[in-house]
Design a protein around this motif. Sequence first.
Motif, PDB file in Angstrom:
ATOM      1  N   TYR A   1       0.833  -1.208   0.000  1.00  0.00           N
ATOM      2  CA  TYR A   1       0.000   0.000   0.000  1.00  0.00           C
ATOM      3  C   TYR A   1       0.868   1.259   0.000  1.00  0.00           C
ATOM      4  O   TYR A   1       0.638   2.206  -0.748  1.00  0.00           O
ATOM      5  CB  TYR A   1      -0.859   0.044   1.265  1.00  0.00           C
ATOM      6  CG  TYR A   1      -2.100  -0.805   1.264  1.00  0.00           C
ATOM      7  CD1 TYR A   1      -3.028  -0.745   0.224  1.00  0.00           C
ATOM      8  CD2 TYR A   1      -2.387  -1.626   2.357  1.00  0.00           C
ATOM      9  CE1 TYR A   1      -4.192  -1.502   0.264  1.00  0.00           C
ATOM     10  CE2 TYR A   1      -3.549  -2.387   2.401  1.00  0.00           C
ATOM     11  CZ  TYR A   1      -4.453  -2.315   1.356  1.00  0.00           C
ATOM     12  OH  TYR A   1      -5.598  -3.049   1.403  1.00  0.00           O
TER      13      TYR A   1
ATOM     14  N   VAL B   1       2.533   2.002  -3.282  1.00  0.00           N
ATOM     15  CA  VAL B   1       1.625   2.559  -4.286  1.00  0.00           C
ATOM     16  C   VAL B   1       1.406   4.049  -4.021  1.00  0.00           C
ATOM     17  O   VAL B   1       1.445   4.878  -4.935  1.00  0.00           O
ATOM     18  CB  VAL B   1       0.272   1.816  -4.280  1.00  0.00           C
ATOM     19  CG1 VAL B   1      -0.734   2.521  -5.174  1.00  0.00           C
ATOM     20  CG2 VAL B   1       0.461   0.387  -4.739  1.00  0.00           C
ATOM     21  N   ILE B   2       1.200   4.397  -2.768  1.00  0.00           N
ATOM     22  CA  ILE B   2       0.904   5.793  -2.438  1.00  0.00           C
ATOM     23  C   ILE B   2       2.113   6.691  -2.699  1.00  0.00           C
ATOM     24  O   ILE B   2       1.997   7.749  -3.323  1.00  0.00           O
ATOM     25  CB  ILE B   2       0.420   5.882  -0.975  1.00  0.00           C
ATOM     26  CG1 ILE B   2      -0.970   5.247  -0.880  1.00  0.00           C
ATOM     27  CG2 ILE B   2       0.386   7.320  -0.496  1.00  0.00           C
ATOM     28  CD1 ILE B   2      -1.516   5.143   0.523  1.00  0.00           C
TER      29      ILE B   2
ATOM     30  N   GLU C   1      -1.523  -7.249  -8.735  1.00  0.00           N
ATOM     31  CA  GLU C   1      -2.279  -6.688  -9.871  1.00  0.00           C
ATOM     32  C   GLU C   1      -2.973  -5.384  -9.496  1.00  0.00           C
ATOM     33  O   GLU C   1      -2.947  -4.410 -10.235  1.00  0.00           O
ATOM     34  CB  GLU C   1      -3.341  -7.675 -10.377  1.00  0.00           C
ATOM     35  CG  GLU C   1      -2.781  -8.899 -11.064  1.00  0.00           C
ATOM     36  CD  GLU C   1      -2.688 -10.089 -10.131  1.00  0.00           C
ATOM     37  OE1 GLU C   1      -2.667  -9.885  -8.890  1.00  0.00           O
ATOM     38  OE2 GLU C   1      -2.632 -11.228 -10.647  1.00  0.00           O
ATOM     39  N   TRP C   2      -3.632  -5.384  -8.334  1.00  0.00           N
ATOM     40  CA  TRP C   2      -4.388  -4.184  -7.945  1.00  0.00           C
ATOM     41  C   TRP C   2      -3.487  -2.965  -7.791  1.00  0.00           C
ATOM     42  O   TRP C   2      -3.869  -1.851  -8.130  1.00  0.00           O
ATOM     43  CB  TRP C   2      -5.190  -4.426  -6.668  1.00  0.00           C
ATOM     44  CG  TRP C   2      -4.406  -5.018  -5.519  1.00  0.00           C
ATOM     45  CD1 TRP C   2      -4.294  -6.341  -5.213  1.00  0.00           C
ATOM     46  CD2 TRP C   2      -3.627  -4.321  -4.539  1.00  0.00           C
ATOM     47  NE1 TRP C   2      -3.494  -6.508  -4.104  1.00  0.00           N
ATOM     48  CE2 TRP C   2      -3.079  -5.292  -3.667  1.00  0.00           C
ATOM     49  CE3 TRP C   2      -3.351  -2.974  -4.307  1.00  0.00           C
ATOM     50  CZ2 TRP C   2      -2.260  -4.959  -2.583  1.00  0.00           C
ATOM     51  CZ3 TRP C   2      -2.524  -2.642  -3.224  1.00  0.00           C
ATOM     52  CH2 TRP C   2      -1.993  -3.628  -2.378  1.00  0.00           C
ATOM     53  N   ALA C   3      -2.283  -3.204  -7.295  1.00  0.00           N
ATOM     54  CA  ALA C   3      -1.352  -2.100  -7.079  1.00  0.00           C
ATOM     55  C   ALA C   3      -0.909  -1.520  -8.424  1.00  0.00           C
ATOM     56  O   ALA C   3      -0.887  -0.303  -8.634  1.00  0.00           O
ATOM     57  CB  ALA C   3      -0.149  -2.579  -6.284  1.00  0.00           C
TER      58      ALA C   3
ATOM     59  N   LEU D   1      -2.317  -1.942 -11.445  1.00  0.00           N
ATOM     60  CA  LEU D   1      -3.439  -1.359 -12.196  1.00  0.00           C
ATOM     61  C   LEU D   1      -3.674   0.090 -11.750  1.00  0.00           C
ATOM     62  O   LEU D   1      -3.845   0.994 -12.575  1.00  0.00           O
ATOM     63  CB  LEU D   1      -4.717  -2.185 -11.985  1.00  0.00           C
ATOM     64  CG  LEU D   1      -6.000  -1.599 -12.583  1.00  0.00           C
ATOM     65  CD1 LEU D   1      -5.950  -1.607 -14.110  1.00  0.00           C
ATOM     66  CD2 LEU D   1      -7.234  -2.361 -12.104  1.00  0.00           C
ATOM     67  N   ALA D   2      -3.682   0.309 -10.450  1.00  0.00           N
ATOM     68  CA  ALA D   2      -3.942   1.658  -9.932  1.00  0.00           C
ATOM     69  C   ALA D   2      -2.837   2.628 -10.370  1.00  0.00           C
ATOM     70  O   ALA D   2      -3.118   3.733 -10.838  1.00  0.00           O
ATOM     71  CB  ALA D   2      -4.057   1.621  -8.410  1.00  0.00           C
ATOM     72  N   LEU D   3      -1.593   2.193 -10.267  1.00  0.00           N
ATOM     73  CA  LEU D   3      -0.486   3.094 -10.628  1.00  0.00           C
ATOM     74  C   LEU D   3      -0.446   3.403 -12.121  1.00  0.00           C
ATOM     75  O   LEU D   3      -0.231   4.543 -12.524  1.00  0.00           O
ATOM     76  CB  LEU D   3       0.847   2.484 -10.210  1.00  0.00           C
ATOM     77  CG  LEU D   3       1.192   2.643  -8.739  1.00  0.00           C
ATOM     78  CD1 LEU D   3       2.532   2.008  -8.452  1.00  0.00           C
ATOM     79  CD2 LEU D   3       1.208   4.117  -8.342  1.00  0.00           C
TER      80      LEU D   3
END
Lengths: 444, 321
Positions: A274, A277-278, A298-300, A302-304
């Motif tokens: 987390y 990513v931030i 994947e979620w990390a 995709l967001a970036l």
Amino acid sequence: MALSGLDIYKLLPKTNCRECGFPTCLAFALSLAKKAVALEKCPYVSKEAKQALEAQSQPPIRLILIGDDKNKVEAGNETVMFRHEEKFHHSTAIGFIIEDSLGDTDIKQRVDKIGKLHFERVGQQLKTDLIAIKQAKDAARFIDTVKLISGLTNAGIVLMSEDKAAVSGALKILANRRPLVYAANSQNITDLAALAKENAGSLAVRAESLDIVLELTKKAKELGVEDIVIDVNTKNQEAKVIGEFTQIRRQALKKANRPLGYPTIAVMDKLNSYEEVIRAGDYIAKYAGIILLHTFEEWAVLALLTLRQNIYTDPQKPLQIEPKLYPIGNTTESSPTLVTTNFSLTYYTVLGEVEASKVPTYILSVNTEGMSVLTAWAAEKFTPDKIAESLKKSGVEEKITHRNLIIPGYVAVMSGDLEEKSGWKIVVGPKEAAGIPSFLKNLG
Amino acid sequence: MALELVKDKWVNAVSVLTIGATKEEGGSRGRIVKCGGEESLPFLFSEGKIPHRPVIAMEVLDVEPDDWPRTLTSAIGPAIKNPVEWAQKCESEFKADLICLRLAGAHPDAQNKPVDQLVKVVKDVLKATTIPLIIVGCGEDKRDNEVLPQCSQAAKGEKVLIGEVVQENYKTLTASVLADGHSIIAQSPIDINIAKQLNILITDMSMPLDRVAINPTVGALGYGLEYAYSIMERARLAALSGDKMLAMPFISFVGYEAWRAKEAKALVLEFPKWGSELERGITWEALTTTAFLQAGADIMVMRHPKSVELVRNHIEELMRG
């Protein structure tokens, strides 16, 4: 920073000899400022003037290439501090750190998983760029790991090692792949710069203060390395990193400070997924050319990648699609037909919901010059006249037998006018795309 | 020779907005929140004072939300059925700086709740919590004009932040908010000129500049985030350069936007390539917020307790200077 004609004039001999073909040195200088003539026309130009003017013709932040010709990753060549001033040019390169202390099987799985991290969003392919191999063991293990990974992926490679033997061995494996060597400091710069130069790699320099960074980039350049990347190792204090990245870009753009005219790199350390990513979010917004992460969830990613796509979109050119009729699924002559704009975000949002409904449907995309429904309506780009015209041109009338057109709920007010202009029966659809699946299923 | 730094010099600061009033100040809050006051671009501490950190308000609805994904509702727990318990939980367990009470049940298409019921929720939430309050209406002008002035009156003395007013509908609510000593949220549709114009209109009604927050209307990550991002950067640059009519703190409804995004809601079963829906939703909200912090946002209105925790820690890190 561009030199004005007067700035250039000061660098010329001021003899008005006319050998350049211009009546005066000033006239020649003004023409040079417009880049309408080459400096070589002046036979008496001094060495200093030459240097100053050559520097001017180069971009203020050097463009760095990593990777082979087919898988080029570019960083740098930025021209503004704020995206609204023009645009940000080269999307922050995103890479993943793999340590050589992992077992080969684990490494293979990671590289495989990283290779699958690509996503389609509003018609664009979002991809990651780099794999960084970090030395934790001896030189032999590092070289073996580089051999293993470079055989598994075409991604650009970053060599994270300060061990001369390890870097040297790894570079030999990576001929033509232009790897980035990370990172040189005051102690090892002579060795690493020589290796980077010899093997056509680029070199990251890393120091805790900009003053030392400056010395290091100058030194690297003296040693023949042109492609340099800057890391400011500010012990992870976030606002300091942002401050220094901001300062580096300002120095390059506002003061033409050449030794700081290189892309920056941010390397994540000791953070959870987390947090990575931030922090990476900060660096995408504030001036990082390259970001290296540990997380490859994947979620990390995709967001970036989505944030990167947003920030690097050209503010003057909203993403658009070709305005035309799109059949979705196995359409028939009785398939419902709905109309929307050609703004990519609108179209792909509608498309996603139509696909989710599993109802074969025609989507007519009207040329609104990339504006969304309400904006286009307010700007008179999404009017009954335009929609009626698009219906005619699209050929939809030959493809379907009914004459029912679904319009976005937000423009319900144009129903009557549009019925009159098009001769179609207007059905008011949902306001938000999320309402489309249930709407289509209940059309009956 | 040390590097000569290129520093921005600004002539104006963002106004300081105070939300909440303690007993001594005529309210009943345990503490107050101050935001804004920046003399520089976000987190560039060496170029001007940044006296107040960005704050987090947690959104509470007067009705149980019916379109929030399970990953979000389950993190809030059964309290989500009761705005008072929900608000208490935001204060004591989730450590919110503020409560943002959204009167969604006022909407004619929702429950069209009677005014006295809505006023009661406001009073009950105030009674049950000690942190400052933000109240937003349902977004339907007519209903908001009926409901919000009554809420404003009921909260008199508490210095709440109330909204929202828009260019076409600002007079009724502004008059009430002014009379009751509160502050107001001015909403503009991703448009710097309208933002400025609306602030002029509101302050023409003698609303002081330091009782206005700008809602520039944000888009979620992947859904037009960049438009609001650049509007906020432009507005803040104008504010620091001297434009007092744009020099108000920004409030960003990041939770509302982020949790509408498909990427925040969709199950991993539907999109296996997108990974775990729990972390994905939390990240969607947290990263949307991160971007707007970098554009200068001051009040972040959020939903998921975990995203709130992540952003709170990040703000703390950023404010270390």
